[in-house]
Write a protein that holds these residues in place. Structure first.
Motif, PDB file in Angstrom:
ATOM      1  N   VAL A 157       2.607  22.981  -3.211  1.00  0.00           N
ATOM      2  CA  VAL A 157       2.303  24.359  -2.801  1.00  0.00           C
ATOM      3  C   VAL A 157       1.143  24.886  -3.638  1.00  0.00           C
ATOM      4  O   VAL A 157       0.187  25.453  -3.121  1.00  0.00           O
ATOM      5  N   VAL A 182       3.504  26.198   2.584  1.00  0.00           N
ATOM      6  CA  VAL A 182       2.952  27.533   2.371  1.00  0.00           C
ATOM      7  C   VAL A 182       3.604  28.191   1.171  1.00  0.00           C
ATOM      8  O   VAL A 182       2.947  28.689   0.277  1.00  0.00           O
ATOM      9  N   ARG A 183       4.944  28.215   1.159  1.00  0.00           N
ATOM     10  CA  ARG A 183       5.606  28.790  -0.003  1.00  0.00           C
ATOM     11  C   ARG A 183       7.051  28.328  -0.124  1.00  0.00           C
ATOM     12  O   ARG A 183       7.642  27.833   0.831  1.00  0.00           O
ATOM     13  N   LEU A 184       7.581  28.503  -1.334  1.00  0.00           N
ATOM     14  CA  LEU A 184       8.985  28.207  -1.586  1.00  0.00           C
ATOM     15  C   LEU A 184       9.719  29.533  -1.696  1.00  0.00           C
ATOM     16  O   LEU A 184       9.304  30.412  -2.444  1.00  0.00           O
TER      17      LEU A 184
ATOM     18  N   VAL B 106       3.833  37.680 -12.452  1.00  0.00           N
ATOM     19  CA  VAL B 106       5.219  37.233 -12.482  1.00  0.00           C
ATOM     20  C   VAL B 106       6.168  38.421 -12.361  1.00  0.00           C
ATOM     21  O   VAL B 106       7.146  38.400 -11.612  1.00  0.00           O
ATOM     22  N   LEU B 109       6.289  39.791  -8.911  1.00  0.00           N
ATOM     23  CA  LEU B 109       7.080  38.934  -8.032  1.00  0.00           C
ATOM     24  C   LEU B 109       8.577  39.136  -8.295  1.00  0.00           C
ATOM     25  O   LEU B 109       9.377  39.242  -7.364  1.00  0.00           O
ATOM     26  N   ASP B 141      -1.615  33.572  -9.332  1.00  0.00           N
ATOM     27  CA  ASP B 141      -1.766  32.116  -9.314  1.00  0.00           C
ATOM     28  C   ASP B 141      -0.591  31.379  -9.933  1.00  0.00           C
ATOM     29  O   ASP B 141      -0.149  30.353  -9.435  1.00  0.00           O
ATOM     30  N   ALA B 142      -0.096  31.932 -11.051  1.00  0.00           N
ATOM     31  CA  ALA B 142       0.917  31.204 -11.810  1.00  0.00           C
ATOM     32  C   ALA B 142       2.164  30.965 -10.985  1.00  0.00           C
ATOM     33  O   ALA B 142       2.877  29.986 -11.190  1.00  0.00           O
ATOM     34  N   VAL B 143       2.444  31.859 -10.070  1.00  0.00           N
ATOM     35  CA  VAL B 143       3.658  31.719  -9.281  1.00  0.00           C
ATOM     36  C   VAL B 143       3.328  31.695  -7.794  1.00  0.00           C
ATOM     37  O   VAL B 143       4.142  32.076  -6.967  1.00  0.00           O
ATOM     38  N   ALA B 144       2.141  31.225  -7.473  1.00  0.00           N
ATOM     39  CA  ALA B 144       1.718  31.180  -6.072  1.00  0.00           C
ATOM     40  C   ALA B 144       2.762  30.458  -5.238  1.00  0.00           C
ATOM     41  O   ALA B 144       3.306  29.438  -5.645  1.00  0.00           O
ATOM     42  N   GLY B 145       3.028  30.989  -4.072  1.00  0.00           N
ATOM     43  CA  GLY B 145       3.910  30.294  -3.152  1.00  0.00           C
ATOM     44  C   GLY B 145       5.381  30.386  -3.485  1.00  0.00           C
ATOM     45  O   GLY B 145       6.187  29.655  -2.929  1.00  0.00           O
ATOM     46  N   LEU B 146       5.754  31.271  -4.396  1.00  0.00           N
ATOM     47  CA  LEU B 146       7.173  31.430  -4.715  1.00  0.00           C
ATOM     48  C   LEU B 146       7.661  32.784  -4.222  1.00  0.00           C
ATOM     49  O   LEU B 146       6.982  33.779  -4.407  1.00  0.00           O
ATOM     50  N   THR B 147       8.814  32.818  -3.610  1.00  0.00           N
ATOM     51  CA  THR B 147       9.414  34.097  -3.243  1.00  0.00           C
ATOM     52  C   THR B 147      10.899  34.062  -3.535  1.00  0.00           C
ATOM     53  O   THR B 147      11.643  33.413  -2.824  1.00  0.00           O
TER      54      THR B 147
END
Lengths: 332, 342
Positions: A157, A182-184, B106, B109, B141-147
């Motif tokens: 990702v 795309v994302r986790l 961070v 998020l 950037d550091a946690v891109a793509g995390l939700t």
């Protein structure tokens, strides 16, 4: 939309404290800093301009340089003592620190040393700034998961690389899929990968604990028509919305989570405490599994062929169980 | 630019009244009495009666305290014995946090974790305060793509958090898991916890005189918070997982008979057939799968239907059969197995 009075107050106080420290700032930049429109910022400045200490003579009021404001620059000339940013309230501090601590332990963060370090340092700074209240809430996210699979997905990702997955779907069928990740998304105790699936030629959501194997490729992800900020649950609901079949379940109150977690079209509470959900069925195997799992709390199923399908599956399983029970271990 | 501020003039917006109250209480040399607030602070003159003013002022104090503004009361002195109010300027300020852009990313998020509306409001306010402290643009950037996202905790969260923070005893009606019976419980709450999709409160149950875990979704109606603050002490170490462990159970192993090429997810978790495994039933593979929650593994196995059968333990087998028997009745009882709800 009318803004809550307390939300606006926090921003009004924040603007003064920020300007007192930062010096003259453009209206645009101030709007970006506080995440509101420039129109809101101008209304805020107008409100601040007429606020001050009792007496409210010109010298008692918060003041800005009117000339520079005409040129779009906000210059604070009198702060009336509001020079320091307001501390976090207990509820805010507790929720923020608990969220960071939960993130810190998610498999998706733990799979990457750099991420773990950044989340850890943010957590340490906020804990130091909020004090002892920080321990009231203790949240753990994400199941145990396969850290090897998660490591591959996390790096893919971040690097924007296509992955090849061996995936088990709800119908228990294994498939190989090339996916542009795309994302986790970590929700409660499960982690999902959202991405573009080449096999399905569309956006798909994969439960990470159903990924048997993940291999990163050297291919960069391609451009797809995907909204990166899409809510995974909204997305599942949208995927499901294309399906023509609708099933209606009447469920006893302990199965309330179904209404909260499964994308349902409508929920109707009934006087006896039970409730009815309508859901669109993309995948009959998924619905069969849902019903088998929760059968003791299922009071009725429509249409009848769905009920017949589940009942037949259950009878087959009971028959197989009775059969095997006699020639393996004795029934307890 | 000065406005016209004659008291009693058109009603001021609540946010602007609150702002003027904060400025007045930050700048007062000693303290302000209620009467001074009413006659002096812009926005209070509009109150048509003393009662209306009192209500307005009490509500505003509560609002400000909830936002983290430390309003303190000062006992009357000298010429007046009336209580005064001021803002504790030392307690007012956020200590320097100095987040880097990556750290702020961070935090931003993490702020999205909560699903409850009230908590989401709290989080947006916290982000405003951090913005006021001068934090630079967040870098994602550091946690891109995390939700990360957590299921809503529900209405019990607010009062329980207040109770834990101030060590107040709570009472609530609670539905027992196995019997469905609703009883009033009196609890000294220690921690609010989320695990595996469920919200819990861990604390000391006063009637049972023991540590107990309550699931928030089984609390029936309102949580009542006791009047006395500091009513008990919270142990230095509260092990949420140990407290929950009693409910979740120690790790055990299920022996499952799996049809060929089915249930690869279960197979992937298998620790391999251990010693003394019963011989595989006709054409099936026996796999040993570790589990902690009886409910979770029974749900999972039942979901496979005939593809996965339980060899042992017997308790799991009967839990799965209970689900299957209920499912077999869903088409109107055509396949009645003779087994009733157990």
């Amino acid at each position: 939309m009318v803004e809550r009075a307390d939300d606006r107050l926090v921003r009004l106080l924040g603007i003064v404290a920020y300007l007192d420290d930062a010096g003259p700032v453009g209206v645009d930049e101030l709007a970006r800093q506080f995440g509101v429109s420039t129109e809101r910022i101008r209304q805020d400045i107008d409100a601040l301009w007429v606020s001050g200490t009792p007496g409210y003579m010109p010298d008692d009021l918060i003041d800005f340089d009117a000339f520079s404001l005409e040129e779009g620059l906000v210059t604070l000339t009198q702060s009336r003592g509001l020079t320091r940013p307001l501390r976090l309230g207990t509820r805010e501090a507790v929720a923020l620190v608990a969220a960071l601590r939960a993130m810190h332990t998610t498999p998706a963060v733990q799979a990457d040393a750099e991420r773990t370090a950044v989340v850890g340092s943010a957590l340490a700074k906020l804990t130091a700034a909020t004090g002892e209240a920080a321990h009231a809430v203790d949240v753990r996210l994400g199941g145990e998961g396969d850290s090897r699979v998660l490591g591959v997905l996390t790096r893919a990702v971040a690097a924007g690389r296509r992955v090849r997955l061996r995936y088990v779907d709800a119908a228990d069928a294994v498939s190989e899929r090339d996916v542009d990740p795309v994302r986790l998304v970590t929700q409660d105790d499960a982690t999902y990968l959202v991405g573009w699936c080449y096999r399905a030629a569309g956006r798909r959501t994969f439960r990470v604990d159903r990924v048997l194997e993940a291999v990163a490729t050297d291919l960069d992800v391609a451009e797809h028509d995907l909204d990166p900020d899409v809510d995974v649950f909204a997305q599942v609901a949208a995927d499901v919305g294309q399906s023509p079949r609708v099933a209606t379940l009447r469920l006893a109150s302990p199965a309330r989570w179904v209404a909260e977690e499964v994308p349902v079209e409508g929920v109707r509470d009934l006087p006896d405490g039970s409730f009815e959900v309508r859901l669109r069925v993309t995948n009959p195997a998924w619905l069969r599994r849902l019903l088998l799992t929760n059968a003791p709390d299922v009071l009725a199923v429509e249409p009848p062929d769905v009920a017949a399908d589940v009942a037949a599956a259950a009878r087959a399983a009971l028959a197989a169980d009775a059969d095997e029970g006699t020639d393996s271990t004795p029934l307890g | 630019m000065a406005g016209d501020h004659a008291a009693g003039e058109p009603p001021t917006r609540p946010d602007e009244r609150l702002l003027n109250l904060v400025i007045a209480l930050v700048n007062t040399s000693a303290a302000m009495t209620k009467q001074q607030v009413r006659s002096g602070v812009h926005g209070y003159g509009a109150a048509p009666s003393t009662e209306a003013f009192e209500r307005m002022f009490e509500r505003d104090k509560d609002t400000l305290r909830a936002l983290g503004v430390p309003i303190v009361t000062v006992e009357g002195s000298g010429h007046s014995d009336e209580v005064g109010y001021r803002i504790d300027n030392d307690a007012y300020a956020l200590p320097p946090v100095d987040l880097t852009p990556a750290e702020l990313g961070v935090v931003a998020l993490a702020a999205q974790l909560w699903s409850d509306k009230t908590l989401r409001t709290d989080m947006s306010r916290a982000m405003t305060k951090l913005a006021a402290a001068g934090a630079a643009d967040a870098a994602g950037d550091a946690v891109a793509g995390l939700t990360p996202r957590l299921r809503a905790a529900g209405d019990a969260y607010g009062p329980l958090l207040e109770a834990v923070s101030e060590r107040r005893v709570v009472t609530f009606r609670y539905r027992a898991a196995n019997t469905g019976e609703v009883r009033t419980r009196t609890v000294e709450p220690w921690r609010i916890a989320a695990r595996g999709g469920g919200w819990y409160v861990v604390g000391h149950d006063r009637e049972r005189e023991a540590t107990r875990v309550f699931r928030l979704s089984r609390i029936d109606g309102r949580v009542r918070v006791g009047a006395e603050a500091g009513a008990y002490t919270i142990p230095d170490r509260v092990d949420v997982d140990a407290a929950l462990g009693a409910r979740v159970g120690a790790e055990r192993t299920a022996l499952l008979a799996v049809a060929p090429e089915r249930a690869p997810v279960l197979r992937a978790r298998a620790v391999g057939p251990g010693p003394g495994v019963p011989r595989a039933p006709r054409g099936r593979d026996v796999v040993a799968v570790p589990f902690r929650s009886m409910t979770a593994i029974a749900d999972e196995v039942a979901g496979y239907g005939a593809a996965v059968l339980v060899v042992e333990p017997a308790e799991l087998r009967s839990e799965v059969r209970r689900r299957l028997a209920a499912a077999a009745r869903l088409d109107g009882g055509a396949g009645e197995t003779g087994e009733r709800h157990g």
